[in-house]
Every structure is written in structure tokens, then in C-alpha cells.
Design a protein around this motif. Sequence first.
Motif, PDB file in Angstrom:
ATOM      1  N   ALA A 166       0.833  -1.208   0.000  1.00  0.00           N
ATOM      2  CA  ALA A 166       0.000   0.000   0.000  1.00  0.00           C
ATOM      3  C   ALA A 166       0.869   1.259   0.000  1.00  0.00           C
ATOM      4  CB  ALA A 166      -0.925  -0.007   1.210  1.00  0.00           C
ATOM      5  N   GLU A 167       1.948   1.253   0.767  1.00  0.00           N
ATOM      6  CA  GLU A 167       2.834   2.418   0.790  1.00  0.00           C
ATOM      7  C   GLU A 167       3.538   2.580  -0.550  1.00  0.00           C
ATOM      8  OE1 GLU A 167       4.933   5.716   2.704  1.00  0.00           O
ATOM      9  OE2 GLU A 167       2.941   4.830   2.556  1.00  0.00           O
ATOM     10  N   ALA A 168       3.914   1.472  -1.181  1.00  0.00           N
ATOM     11  CA  ALA A 168       4.539   1.556  -2.499  1.00  0.00           C
ATOM     12  C   ALA A 168       3.576   2.165  -3.520  1.00  0.00           C
ATOM     13  CB  ALA A 168       4.979   0.165  -2.957  1.00  0.00           C
ATOM     14  N   ILE A 169       2.301   1.810  -3.434  1.00  0.00           N
ATOM     15  CA  ILE A 169       1.293   2.376  -4.337  1.00  0.00           C
ATOM     16  C   ILE A 169       1.127   3.868  -4.068  1.00  0.00           C
ATOM     17  CG2 ILE A 169      -1.164   2.340  -4.931  1.00  0.00           C
ATOM     18  CD1 ILE A 169      -1.092  -0.709  -4.356  1.00  0.00           C
ATOM     19  N   ARG A 170       1.102   4.259  -2.796  1.00  0.00           N
ATOM     20  CA  ARG A 170       0.967   5.675  -2.437  1.00  0.00           C
ATOM     21  C   ARG A 170       2.165   6.478  -2.928  1.00  0.00           C
ATOM     22  NH1 ARG A 170       2.120   9.566   1.527  1.00  0.00           N
ATOM     23  NH2 ARG A 170       3.758   8.257   2.432  1.00  0.00           N
ATOM     24  N   LEU A 171       3.360   5.948  -2.730  1.00  0.00           N
ATOM     25  CA  LEU A 171       4.559   6.663  -3.155  1.00  0.00           C
ATOM     26  C   LEU A 171       4.689   6.707  -4.673  1.00  0.00           C
ATOM     27  CD1 LEU A 171       7.177   5.471  -0.503  1.00  0.00           C
ATOM     28  CD2 LEU A 171       5.838   7.587  -0.545  1.00  0.00           C
ATOM     29  N   ASN A 172       4.106   5.746  -5.362  1.00  0.00           N
ATOM     30  CA  ASN A 172       4.066   5.808  -6.818  1.00  0.00           C
ATOM     31  C   ASN A 172       3.322   7.061  -7.269  1.00  0.00           C
ATOM     32  OD1 ASN A 172       2.183   5.010  -9.389  1.00  0.00           O
ATOM     33  ND2 ASN A 172       4.222   4.124  -9.605  1.00  0.00           N
ATOM     34  N   ARG A 173       2.230   7.368  -6.588  1.00  0.00           N
ATOM     35  CA  ARG A 173       1.476   8.578  -6.924  1.00  0.00           C
ATOM     36  C   ARG A 173       2.276   9.832  -6.594  1.00  0.00           C
ATOM     37  NH1 ARG A 173      -2.810   5.567  -4.482  1.00  0.00           N
ATOM     38  NH2 ARG A 173      -2.608   6.825  -2.581  1.00  0.00           N
ATOM     39  N   ILE A 174       2.886   9.852  -5.414  1.00  0.00           N
ATOM     40  CA  ILE A 174       3.624  11.041  -4.984  1.00  0.00           C
ATOM     41  C   ILE A 174       4.797  11.323  -5.914  1.00  0.00           C
ATOM     42  CG2 ILE A 174       5.135  11.934  -3.162  1.00  0.00           C
ATOM     43  CD1 ILE A 174       3.295  10.662  -1.133  1.00  0.00           C
ATOM     44  N   THR A 175       5.496  10.272  -6.356  1.00  0.00           N
ATOM     45  CA  THR A 175       6.671  10.447  -7.215  1.00  0.00           C
ATOM     46  C   THR A 175       6.324  10.463  -8.698  1.00  0.00           C
ATOM     47  OG1 THR A 175       7.123   8.059  -7.257  1.00  0.00           O
ATOM     48  CG2 THR A 175       8.169   9.351  -5.502  1.00  0.00           C
ATOM     49  N   GLN A 176       5.042  10.615  -8.998  1.00  0.00           N
ATOM     50  CA  GLN A 176       4.591  10.728 -10.386  1.00  0.00           C
ATOM     51  C   GLN A 176       4.991   9.506 -11.212  1.00  0.00           C
ATOM     52  OE1 GLN A 176       6.454  14.438 -11.444  1.00  0.00           O
ATOM     53  NE2 GLN A 176       5.327  15.590  -9.905  1.00  0.00           N
ATOM     54  N   GLY A 177       4.916   8.326 -10.555  1.00  0.00           N
ATOM     55  CA  GLY A 177       5.187   7.066 -11.233  1.00  0.00           C
ATOM     56  C   GLY A 177       6.643   6.640 -11.224  1.00  0.00           C
ATOM     57  N   ALA A 178       7.532   7.471 -10.655  1.00  0.00           N
ATOM     58  CA  ALA A 178       8.967   7.148 -10.694  1.00  0.00           C
ATOM     59  C   ALA A 178       9.300   5.940  -9.827  1.00  0.00           C
ATOM     60  CB  ALA A 178       9.792   8.354 -10.259  1.00  0.00           C
ATOM     61  N   LEU A 179       8.644   5.806  -8.663  1.00  0.00           N
ATOM     62  CA  LEU A 179       8.802   4.581  -7.877  1.00  0.00           C
ATOM     63  C   LEU A 179       7.742   3.602  -8.348  1.00  0.00           C
ATOM     64  CD1 LEU A 179      10.090   2.985  -5.505  1.00  0.00           C
ATOM     65  CD2 LEU A 179       8.176   3.816  -4.111  1.00  0.00           C
ATOM     66  N   ASP A 180       8.167   2.530  -8.960  1.00  0.00           N
ATOM     67  CA  ASP A 180       7.224   1.537  -9.474  1.00  0.00           C
ATOM     68  C   ASP A 180       7.742   0.151  -9.123  1.00  0.00           C
ATOM     69  OD1 ASP A 180       5.540  -0.157 -10.897  1.00  0.00           O
ATOM     70  OD2 ASP A 180       5.376   1.222 -12.600  1.00  0.00           O
ATOM     71  N   VAL A 181       7.068  -0.506  -8.194  1.00  0.00           N
ATOM     72  CA  VAL A 181       7.526  -1.805  -7.699  1.00  0.00           C
ATOM     73  C   VAL A 181       7.113  -2.950  -8.619  1.00  0.00           C
ATOM     74  CG1 VAL A 181       7.633  -1.094  -5.284  1.00  0.00           C
ATOM     75  CG2 VAL A 181       5.468  -1.970  -6.215  1.00  0.00           C
ATOM     76  N   THR A 182       6.585  -2.625  -9.801  1.00  0.00           N
ATOM     77  CA  THR A 182       6.227  -3.665 -10.769  1.00  0.00           C
ATOM     78  C   THR A 182       7.187  -3.704 -11.958  1.00  0.00           C
ATOM     79  OG1 THR A 182       4.755  -2.297 -12.139  1.00  0.00           O
ATOM     80  CG2 THR A 182       3.797  -3.326 -10.169  1.00  0.00           C
TER      81      THR A 182
END
Length: 350
Positions: free
Chosen positions: A105-121
Motif C-alpha cells: 500500500a505504501e509503495a502504491i501511495r509513493l508511486n502517486r507522490i513520485t509521479q510514477g517514478a517509484l514503481d515496484v512492478t
Amino acid sequence: MPNKPTAFFAALLLLPALAACDKTPQTVTLQGETMGTTYTVKYLPPSSGKTPAAAKLQQQIDEALEEVNRQMSTYREDSEISRFNQAAAGETPLAVSADFAEVTAEAIRLNRITQGALDVTVGPLVNLWGFGPGKEVVKEPSAEAIEAAARVSGIDKIALSQNGTQAMLAKTENGVYLDLSSIAKGFGVDKVAATLEQAEIDNYLVEIGGELHGKGHNAQNEAWRVGIEQPNIVQGGAAQIVVPLNNRSLATSGDYRIFHTDAHGKRLSHIINPQTRRPISHNLASISVVADNAMTADGLSTGLFVLGEQAALKLAEAENLAVFLIIRDQDGYRTAMSSAFRKLVTEHKP
């Protein structure tokens, strides 16, 4: 779980003991191995005397870290994350532990904050470029291979839901591969901190592979301090800047330890840019992030590193993030920091 590289610029700044005193509390240090790296825990036993013996406390710490690996290590075929990665799309969503769900869930939230730059997929792209569990050095993938890996990448291809008290995780495409190594090590730091809290320890510093969380004070009754060192530390340089960690965490991402070199001598970072689908290639050498918990700091450091110097600083100002950057240029290295980071270090000078 692979060891997400952390900057050699970030290192524990040990404060000198100027004089011995019977009243000075004794620091207990515990060390071990986890997640392909090492950990160090320093703490002051509380005056209540209720803290478990050091050996017992270390056993509890090791058990907590082993559980994180059991859940989130892509290097273990029977881990929760490996079972998810092996599952086919359309199957019944996988029941996952509360911790696994929290990190996802935190990875999904941070994906939004970083404009997709953090993507665990982006695991399929990481593996394609030779940085996955096999760590095979490969030639540059073909455009067709990159496109095929990109089709099964993207945060929108996983779905986290709650069925009563049970968290469930599903994928929308076959081949979707989840890799939480960019955030799970920080979560491990937080789990160790929670173990210390349960033992009624209020003054401690936890470090796993360069990711840190500090609370309270050290034996000199000062906030735990961490030095972010300038790049020429390998030639004996001094600490560039000192960061106090009083119930705060620090994580660093950089591209200098794990990389390949292509046929033209160009460095290919282990960190993949989800937008370009290629290893990042820019002048940012490292970025350090201070946040309330290590899981968030860990994920943000990766996402902001992907963005590069200008975009990372712009986002840090917009989101009031405390970040410190080391940038390569033609003359060597230079540094930059966000307003929140400058405020942190100027308000807490020793």
C-alpha cells in the motif's frame, strides 16, 4: 531479498567519548546479517531494567527480520511475494499478511507522490536488463523485448483489497512481477525499531545497509547524528553534513555500486526508469531522504533518484520533503538540498 545499494556517502558518524564517567549510560551494540547486507543496532538500556538480555533481544530482532524476508524476498521461492509472482492472472487473489499489505500500500501511495517514478512492478524490466536475482550481465535488450516487459509492468496491474480483516492481492496480467526491495529494507528498519519499543527502549539507532532510524538520545545525551559524507571520502574526505535523527529516518539511493557497462562504455544503473523503460542515466550520484519512518524514506529515495536532480528538487519543495543531493558535474561533485532539509540541519546544529 537483494540489498538495495545505499550511498557510500551516508555513514554513521560516531561521536567521540571525551571522558569516561560512571554516570554515563553504556551503549549496547548488536550486529548481524539480513537482506543481503548487515544491520547494526545501538541502544541505551532503560533505567527500569525491564529490557531483555542483549542476546534475547537480538534473537527477537533476527526473528522480526526473518519474517520480513519470508514475506517479501524475491530470492525465496516460498515467500509470499514469490507465490504472488508465480500466480496467474484471473486466479483467486492471494491472501497476504498485514505487513506485506502495508508495504504494498505504501509503495502504491509513493508511486502517486513520485509521479510514477517509484514503481515496484518494473521487475520484468529489471530482470531483462540483467539486474534481477540471476544478476546475469546481458547485452542491451531488443526493442521488442523491452516492449514485452513493459506490457506486464505498471502499478495499475496489481490490485490490493481488503476482505474483512484479510488483505488480498491480485494481478491483472500474466507475468506481472512485484519487487518490494526498494522499500522493504526500510520496513525492516521500522520492524526492528518496533521490537525495541516493545522492549521499552526509548533511545536507539537502527541501521540496515545504510537505511537508518533514530529515536531519543545517545550516551552523551545528544540526538543520534548521521554524517552524509562527500564523495571524496574514499580519499579521506570529511563529513559533508550532519543530520540529527530524533524519531526520524534517513535513506539514500545511488547508482555507483550496482551497474553494468554497455558496449560503448556507458554506465547502466540498476535502477530502471519506468517511463523510459531503461536504466537511468543522469548526473545525480545520490539522494538522501529524511522522513518519519524508514519505509517511506526508502521508497522516496528510489523514486526521487529516478526523477533526477531538477525534478526531484521541484517535487521535494512541493511536498515539503527533506532531501540532500550529490550531483556529478564536469568539475567533480556538487551538492543541493531542499528547504525542509536545510531547516532540519540548521535548527539542530550541535
